[in-house]
Design a protein around this motif. Structure first.
Motif, short mmCIF file in Angstrom:
data_model
loop_
_atom_site.label_atom_id
_atom_site.label_comp_id
_atom_site.label_asym_id
_atom_site.label_seq_id
_atom_site.Cartn_x
_atom_site.Cartn_y
_atom_site.Cartn_z
N PRO A 187 0.80 -1.23 0.00
CA PRO A 187 0.00 0.00 0.00
C PRO A 187 0.83 1.28 0.00
O PRO A 187 0.41 2.30 0.56
N VAL A 188 2.00 1.27 -0.62
CA VAL A 188 2.84 2.48 -0.60
C VAL A 188 2.19 3.64 -1.34
O VAL A 188 2.57 4.80 -1.13
N ALA A 189 1.23 3.35 -2.22
CA ALA A 189 0.61 4.41 -3.00
C ALA A 189 -0.46 5.17 -2.23
O ALA A 189 -0.82 6.28 -2.63
N ASP A 190 -1.00 4.60 -1.16
CA ASP A 190 -2.07 5.30 -0.44
C ASP A 190 -1.95 5.18 1.08
O ASP A 190 -2.87 5.61 1.79
N ALA A 191 -0.85 4.65 1.58
CA ALA A 191 -0.62 4.58 3.03
C ALA A 191 0.64 5.38 3.34
O ALA A 191 1.76 4.90 3.13
N PRO A 192 0.49 6.60 3.84
CA PRO A 192 1.67 7.47 4.05
C PRO A 192 2.72 6.85 4.95
O PRO A 192 3.93 6.98 4.69
N GLY A 193 2.32 6.17 6.04
CA GLY A 193 3.30 5.57 6.94
C GLY A 193 4.11 4.48 6.27
O GLY A 193 5.32 4.36 6.49
N VAL A 194 3.45 3.67 5.44
CA VAL A 194 4.16 2.62 4.71
C VAL A 194 5.13 3.24 3.72
O VAL A 194 6.29 2.79 3.59
N LEU A 195 4.69 4.25 3.01
CA LEU A 195 5.58 4.93 2.06
C LEU A 195 6.81 5.51 2.76
O LEU A 195 7.94 5.33 2.29
N ALA A 196 6.60 6.20 3.88
CA ALA A 196 7.73 6.78 4.60
C ALA A 196 8.68 5.71 5.11
O ALA A 196 9.90 5.89 5.09
N THR A 197 8.14 4.56 5.51
CA THR A 197 8.98 3.46 5.96
C THR A 197 9.83 2.91 4.82
O THR A 197 11.03 2.64 4.99
N VAL A 198 9.22 2.76 3.65
CA VAL A 198 9.96 2.28 2.48
C VAL A 198 11.05 3.27 2.09
O VAL A 198 12.19 2.88 1.79
N VAL A 199 10.72 4.55 2.09
CA VAL A 199 11.71 5.58 1.74
C VAL A 199 12.85 5.58 2.76
O VAL A 199 14.04 5.70 2.39
N ALA A 200 12.52 5.43 4.04
CA ALA A 200 13.57 5.38 5.07
C ALA A 200 14.46 4.16 4.88
O ALA A 200 15.69 4.25 4.99
N GLY A 201 13.85 3.00 4.58
CA GLY A 201 14.64 1.81 4.35
C GLY A 201 15.53 1.94 3.13
O GLY A 201 16.70 1.52 3.14
N TYR A 202 14.99 2.53 2.06
CA TYR A 202 15.79 2.75 0.85
C TYR A 202 16.96 3.70 1.15
O TYR A 202 18.07 3.52 0.63
N THR A 203 16.69 4.70 1.98
CA THR A 203 17.74 5.66 2.34
C THR A 203 18.88 4.96 3.08
O THR A 203 20.06 5.16 2.75
N VAL A 204 18.55 4.14 4.06
CA VAL A 204 19.57 3.43 4.83
C VAL A 204 20.37 2.50 3.93
O VAL A 204 21.61 2.46 3.98
N PHE A 205 19.68 1.73 3.10
CA PHE A 205 20.35 0.78 2.21
C PHE A 205 21.26 1.49 1.23
O PHE A 205 22.41 1.07 0.99
N THR A 206 20.77 2.58 0.64
CA THR A 206 21.55 3.31 -0.36
C THR A 206 22.79 3.95 0.25
O THR A 206 23.90 3.87 -0.32
N LEU A 207 22.63 4.58 1.39
CA LEU A 207 23.78 5.23 2.03
C LEU A 207 24.80 4.20 2.50
O LEU A 207 26.01 4.45 2.46
N ALA A 208 24.32 3.02 2.93
CA ALA A 208 25.25 1.96 3.33
C ALA A 208 26.05 1.47 2.12
O ALA A 208 27.27 1.24 2.22
N GLY A 209 25.38 1.31 1.00
CA GLY A 209 26.09 0.89 -0.21
C GLY A 209 27.10 1.91 -0.67
O GLY A 209 28.23 1.57 -1.07
N ALA A 210 26.70 3.21 -0.65
CA ALA A 210 27.64 4.27 -1.04
C ALA A 210 28.80 4.35 -0.07
O ALA A 210 29.95 4.63 -0.47
N LEU A 211 28.55 4.10 1.21
CA LEU A 211 29.62 4.11 2.22
C LEU A 211 30.61 2.97 1.95
O LEU A 211 31.82 3.15 2.10
N ALA A 212 30.10 1.83 1.54
CA ALA A 212 30.97 0.68 1.32
C ALA A 212 31.79 0.80 0.04
O ALA A 212 33.00 0.54 0.03
N TYR A 213 31.15 1.21 -1.07
CA TYR A 213 31.81 1.17 -2.39
C TYR A 213 32.13 2.54 -2.97
O TYR A 213 32.77 2.62 -4.02
N GLY A 214 31.70 3.59 -2.32
CA GLY A 214 31.92 4.92 -2.86
C GLY A 214 30.69 5.39 -3.62
O GLY A 214 30.04 4.61 -4.31
N SER A 215 30.38 6.67 -3.52
CA SER A 215 29.17 7.19 -4.14
C SER A 215 29.22 7.10 -5.66
O SER A 215 28.19 6.86 -6.31
#
Length: 459
Positions: A187-215
């Protein structure tokens, strides 16, 4: 007189460049926020046959009336565009991107819990995935500067671990398919809390990857969102070339050699074409009628959606590879089928862009007033939000977008063939299989666009 006219066009292009940098950010799609489509009033078989015939006719026209000199003149046309204050604009874009990301997280978690009244949901789906994405292929890509994750990652230290070369771009392929599957089944398209959780998870994963291998490695190789915008930007008339902003004719960069380097990147192009088709198909009554017996037999809906996503991607990829093999045989070339797939994959981006515009232009225009209204008071639940009612003839624009995208793909493939092969007949014959593939893509896209839409069933 001529120089004055040229200066007028250059001034207009400069203003367009300044206008596009003012567009704002965020992350995904939202079929459940939109309205419904009506079926076309003409017989379906005639409608689809006409669309396929239009693509075949465009191939014949390109083959019969063009030569190398004309192609070179069209694809070689460039004009430099002065862009004053570029460093300041880049800094402002970076600030807008980071603020936009923070806005999505805060309003997603703390704002109204109704998707159509939540500014974070509307910003992500209407402002970013619908509106901003369209500006990327219609005007020019500014995602490198706007990307909030890249801006943050470049401020952090990096471990600079070596990236496994054998993985290539395959993680971005898996990431794109995974994001689209998640968007459809959750329900990311109509549940704001779910969307924010997905965006937060994507943020953590992306920054961890950039930290490991370089941006640089992460956002140029692994991150699927960055690759989507980089590829879409190749269709746009505005682009950075040799350190300067230049204007070119739309789609002419698709015939160049520097975009796709291997089968992994070919697979990403195919995935981008497929997910736009998949996204529309699972929101049709036809999909519901096909899914009913499988769900009744006990197949988990989430698994069924994933299976169809992967099977469709494999089918699209396999058909394109088969087309390359037939193209090699008909052209009688020493080039391998793999080499042909690398060169002829970029024109397919025009198909993906045409279908994206068909799918989202009306959606964006309808809900843009809702986004503007909720953004003024993002933490307040409004009883009603305004929407724009589109006239009935607007559906014709969606159909035209599909056809124009395929016609541009035919032209880009035609130009690529003339660049690859020395003989005119050899270049034309190499296009027979790809034209058949594009006709099939056209008819399937037109069929989906012409169907009424429903919420994806069982999810």
């Amino acid at each position: 007189m001529h120089s004055r006219r040229v200066r007028r066009w250059e001034t207009l292009a400069s203003w367009l460049a300044l206008l596009v940098v003012a567009v704002g950010p965020a992350a995904a799609h939202g079929a459940s926020l939109g309205g419904s489509r009506e079926t076309v009033s003409i017989p379906a078989w005639l409608f689809l046959l006409t669309g396929g015939a239009a693509i075949g006719a465009s191939f014949l026209l390109a083959s019969l009336v063009t030569d190398r000199a004309l192609i070179d003149a069209i694809h070689g046309w460039r004009r430099p565009i002065p862009l004053p204050g570029e460093r300041l604009l880049r800094g402002l874009l970076q600030l807008v991107g980071v603020v936009g990301l923070g806005f999505v997280l805060v309003v997603g978690f703390l704002g109204p819990d109704r998707g159509t009244a939540n500014a974070a949901v509307l910003l992500v789906w209407v402002g970013w995935w619908a509106g901003f994405t369209a500006t990327t292929y219609l005007v020019g890509s500014i995602w490198t500067a706007l990307n909030p994750w890249r801006t943050i990652a470049e401020l952090l230290p990096s471990l600079d671990r070596p990236y496994p070369e054998r993985l290539g771009a395959w993680p971005s392929v898996a990431g794109l398919l995974g994001l689209v599957w998640l968007e459809v089944v959750s329900p990311v398209a109509d549940a704001p809390g779910v969307l924010a959780t997905v965006v937060a998870g994507y943020t953590v994963f992306t920054l961890a990857g950039a930290l490991a291998y370089g941006s640089e490695i992460w956002f140029e190789t692994v991150d699927p969102i960055s690759r989507v915008f980089r590829y879409y930007g190749r269709l746009a008339p505005l682009a950075r070339e040799d350190g300067k902003i230049r204007v070119r004719l739309p789609g002419t960069a698709l015939s160049e050699t520097r975009l796709v380097d291997g089968l992994d990147e070919v697979a990403f192009v195919i995935a981008l074409v497929w997910v736009t088709t998949y996204d529309g198909f699972v929101a049709t009554p036809t999909w519901r009628s096909l899914a009913d017996p499988f769900v009744a037999a006990g197949v988990p809906p989430l698994a069924l959606y994933l299976l169809v996503l992967l099977a469709g991607f494999g089918l699209f990829f396999g058909v394109f590879i088969l087309g390359a093999r037939y193209s090699r045989r008909l052209a009688g070339t020493y080039l391998s089928a793999t080499a042909l797939t690398r060169r002829f994959a970029p024109p397919l981006l025009a198909i993906a862009a045409g279908y994206h515009l068909a799918h989202y232009l009306g959606y964006f225009l309808t809900l843009a007033p809702s986004l503007a209204t909720t953004a003024v008071a993002p933490l307040t639940l409004l009883d009603t939000v305004p929407v724009l009612a589109l006239p009935g003839w607007f559906d014709g624009i969606a159909l035209a977008s599909v056809l124009l995208g395929h016609v541009l793909a035919i032209w880009a493939a035609h130009a690529t063939a003339f660049d690859l092969f020395p003989g005119r007949l050899q270049a034309i014959r190499s296009q027979y299989p790809y034209t058949v593939v594009m006709v099939v893509y056209t008819m399937s896209s037109l069929w989906i666009v012409s169907r009424p839409t429903i919420p994806p069933p069982y999810v």
